[in-house]
Design an enzyme around this catalytic site. Structure first.
Site, PDB file in Angstrom:
ATOM      1  N   MET A   1      10.466   1.355  39.514  1.00 44.72           N
ATOM      2  CA  MET A   1       9.838   1.393  38.052  1.00 44.72           C
ATOM      3  C   MET A   1       8.728   2.101  37.806  1.00 44.72           C
ATOM      4  O   MET A   1       7.749   2.289  38.880  1.00 44.72           O
ATOM      5  CB  MET A   1       9.513  -0.108  37.950  1.00 44.72           C
TER       6      MET A   1
ATOM      7  N   HIS B   1      21.798   6.281  46.050  1.00 45.99           N
ATOM      8  CA  HIS B   1      21.872   5.470  45.043  1.00 45.99           C
ATOM      9  C   HIS B   1      20.672   5.151  44.293  1.00 45.99           C
ATOM     10  O   HIS B   1      20.440   4.306  43.356  1.00 45.99           O
ATOM     11  CB  HIS B   1      22.800   4.203  45.220  1.00 45.99           C
TER      12      HIS B   1
ATOM     13  N   SER C   1      13.719   9.069  37.519  1.00 42.57           N
ATOM     14  CA  SER C   1      15.205   8.712  37.771  1.00 42.57           C
ATOM     15  C   SER C   1      15.784  10.231  37.756  1.00 42.57           C
ATOM     16  O   SER C   1      15.215  11.116  37.169  1.00 42.57           O
ATOM     17  CB  SER C   1      15.723   7.713  36.749  1.00 42.57           C
TER      18      SER C   1
END
Lengths: 170, 486
Positions: free
Chosen positions: B388, B409, B392
């Site tokens: 967070m 991942h 990404s």
């Protein structure tokens, strides 16, 4: 497996990569006859608990698990729900009762706020948990979802008391 | 029956691997039948040493039928049984096993990325309203409650059998959505009869919910493009607003894993299998227990896809309500907790393998027949959620790839939740995120602190390591604008 070839020869010193955390480190429990604590794990939650009997030890583990994610006792009168484990190995009983707790939270949207468990003469554990609606407690951490067998232990005798250690997926 | 005893502390020696700069090797010792290979950079490897992940990589190398290596991705960290960020393949026709612990409790936990037609400047101050609507519409946290209210158990069974296709029938998906889901949104061979009543009860009320822990829904903006050609083919452009959803199969998947670990623990003596960690319980793929698990696992995977699809429908509703547009196309939906039967080249021959990816993402190269027509020329999108408040990534599978066509991942945890709480106060973190332009909608400050960016490895370094190691290539970097946390 396809390998990515790299022509540049690696020139680094070998590394001894012993984990800095011993896998089954000796656990020293406080002198109190019954209690619990949460132990750090990178992604999940390790519960350690102890008590004079199997039921007392498991009750502590259940309480620890609830404390890991919920705070408060609710505003309504707690509702009792049965909580039982048939005679079995103590670690299996621990897993079974922790899984029952997770199940009722998922399906009935309640959170246990108290446990009353006793050992039965035939080696089982029986009793009740008091539950309140989920929206009456404050959610303060990730919710437990499954119980792992990774380095699971529950050992003891009526003379020495019982202790357990279990990793819970959150 | 062979002995497979856990390795003692100090027995595991990690050395640089001669095949590449970002590869490390654990030579077989004890009952390991293959080496461990750890994809990691000099910067990341010291963090791997801080937990027990390496011992778990070595333990996995003892599984019956494992081929080539027990592999760890750059984001590997301490799990239970398998490390998180682990890949292991077993030879199906040579006694290879399937291990529910090699998939993980949250079967088909995964990520999808929805791409909007909006630019960040168009969204502007309307972000606050969008986040408020998402906050209201996205179920998360403890207990039952999902956006898809199933009529009855029959409908739940259809979700287990048909996955995202069932969502299409309920008006929660489009044909285009399905085309861009792994396996077309439906993992074949699912058998709901292998799913326990307890799992069904846990799953009934949770379709279309995030859960808690590290699961999230983020509104993101494309911040950087690394490969303009592939980005264009993926429909990504700089400043574009996207939505990333990270969640799995909720209580149902966890219960299926628990049920089948127990079954396999009981059956292992019959097959002469001994494992160094009970959470590595396994059975031959070609056994009754192995088949039963794979069919139940497929049902949970379908539930996971339907879950993310139902949430996508809720996101479109939120966009419509807050912004007057529901134009959100699905780039891809991919699991990072799954076991699949796949063909790979091993020692010069084509073999059917059971590839376990636990915290690892399948990364198919360009031209692979399992990709939809429009993505096939480019390779599979690999979606890598950061922590967070950090970036990404969208990566793409490459030829020849590695680790049985797998990549990382996520960022991978570095600190325990306890350690994170000692260093971060949730309220302050919320303020800092808001000050840096990230709108936060979280259920608790403590939960927020446990997922603080400093609890994770550096995602930029993780994906750069993947790229240097030849596992996948960067396409785009996305920055969060708003976070909905479980």
């Amino acid at each position: 497996m396809a390998e990515a070839q790299d022509s540049s020869r690696v020139e680094r010193a070998p590394v001894i990569a012993a984990p800095e955390v011993a896998p089954q480190e000796a656990v020293t429990y406080p002198a109190s006859p019954a209690g619990h604590r949460l132990v750090p794990h990178t992604a999940d939650c390790i519960v350690e608990a102890w008590g004079p009997g199997r039921a007392a030890c498991v009750s502590e583990a259940l309480s620890a698990l609830v404390e890991s994610f919920a705070s408060g006792t609710g505003s309504s009168e707690p509702r009792p729900m049965p909580l039982d484990a048939v005679p079995a190995g103590p670690a299996d009983q621990l897993v079974s009762l922790l899984e029952d707790l997770i199940y009722v939270m998922d399906v009935f949207s309640v959170v246990p706020v108290g446990f009353r468990l006793v050992d039965t003469e035939d080696g089982g554990i029986t009793g009740e948990m008091d539950v309140v609606p989920v929206d009456e407690v404050e959610e303060v951490g990730p919710v437990p979802k499954a119980v792992s067998y990774h380095e699971l232990s529950m050992t003891g005798t009526s003379q020495r008391g019982w202790r357990c250690r279990v990793l819970v997926d959150v | 029956m062979s002995e497979r005893t856990p390795l003692a502390v100090g027995q595991i020696r990690l050395r640089p691997d001669e095949r590449g700069h970002d590869r490390w090797r654990i030579d077989p010792v004890g009952s390991m039948t293959v080496p461990g290979i750890v994809y990691s950079s000099d910067a990341l490897i010291s963090q791997v040493r801080e937990d027990q992940a390496l011992r778990q990589v070595a333990n996995v190398a003892m599984l019956p039928g494992i081929v080539e290596a027990s592999v760890a991705m750059p984001d590997v960290h301490w799990g239970y049984g398998f490390p998180i960020g682990g890949v292991a393949a077993t030879d199906v026709e040579d006694g290879g096993v399937v291990s529910p612990g090699g998939v993980g409790f949250d079967i088909s936990c995964g990520v999808r990325l929805l791409v909007s037609g909006l630019g960040a400047e168009e969204l502007g101050p309307r972000l606050v309203r969008l986040m408020d609507v998402l906050d209201r519409k996205i179920p998360r946290g403890l207990g039952a409650g999902g956006v898809w209210h199933l009529r009855d158990e029959h409908q739940l069974l259809s979700v287990l059998a048909e996955g995202a296709l069932a969502a299409l029938g309920a008006g929660l998906a489009s044909e285009a959505d399905l085309a861009h889901c792994e396996d077309g949104g439906v993992l074949q061979d699912a058998d709901p009869s292998q799913v326990s009543e307890r799992a069904l009860a846990r799953g009934f009320g949770q379709v279309g919910s995030l859960g808690s822990g590290n699961h999230f829904l983020e509104v993101q903006v494309v911040e950087e493009i690394y490969d303009p050609g592939i980005a264009k083919a993926f429909g990504l452009s700089r400043s574009q607003v996207c939505v990333m959803i990270h969640c799995g199969s909720r209580g149902l998947g966890h219960q299926i894993c628990s049920d089948h670990v127990r079954t396999m623990l009981a059956s292992m003596p019959r097959y002469g299998i001994v494992v160094p960690d009970a959470q590595l319980a396994c059975a031959p793929v070609r056994s009754e227990e192995g088949r039963s698990y794979l069919r139940a696992m497929a049902a949970a995977a379908n539930y996971g896809r339907a879950n993310r699809q139902a949430l996508s429908s809720a996101v479109r509703d939120a966009f419509r309500e807050a912004l007057g547009t529901a134009e959100l196309s699905l780039l891809y939906d991919v699991s990072h907790n799954l076991a699949k039967l796949e063909e790979h080249d091993v020692e010069g021959g084509r073999r059917l393998l059971c590839v376990h990816r636990k915290g690892a993402t399948r990364a198919l190269p360009p031209g692979h027949s399992d990709l939809p027509d429009d993505l096939r020329p480019h390779g599979q999108p690999v979606l890598v959620p950061g922590s967070m408040g950090t970036a990404s990534y969208v990566l793409v599978g490459v030829e020849p790839g590695g680790a049985f066509s797998s990549a990382c991942h996520g960022a991978g945890r570095r600190l325990s939740r306890h350690a994170a709480l000692r260093q971060v106060r949730g309220r302050e973190l919320r303020r800092e995120l808001e000050a840096s332009g990230v709108a936060v909608r979280a259920r608790s400050d403590r939960g927020l602190a446990e997922e603080a960016p400093l609890a994770y490895k550096d995602v930029d370094e993780v994906v750069a390591t993947c790229e240097r190691a030849g596992l996948a290539r960067r396409v785009a970097r996305l920055r969060p604008l708003g976070v909905v946390k479980g």
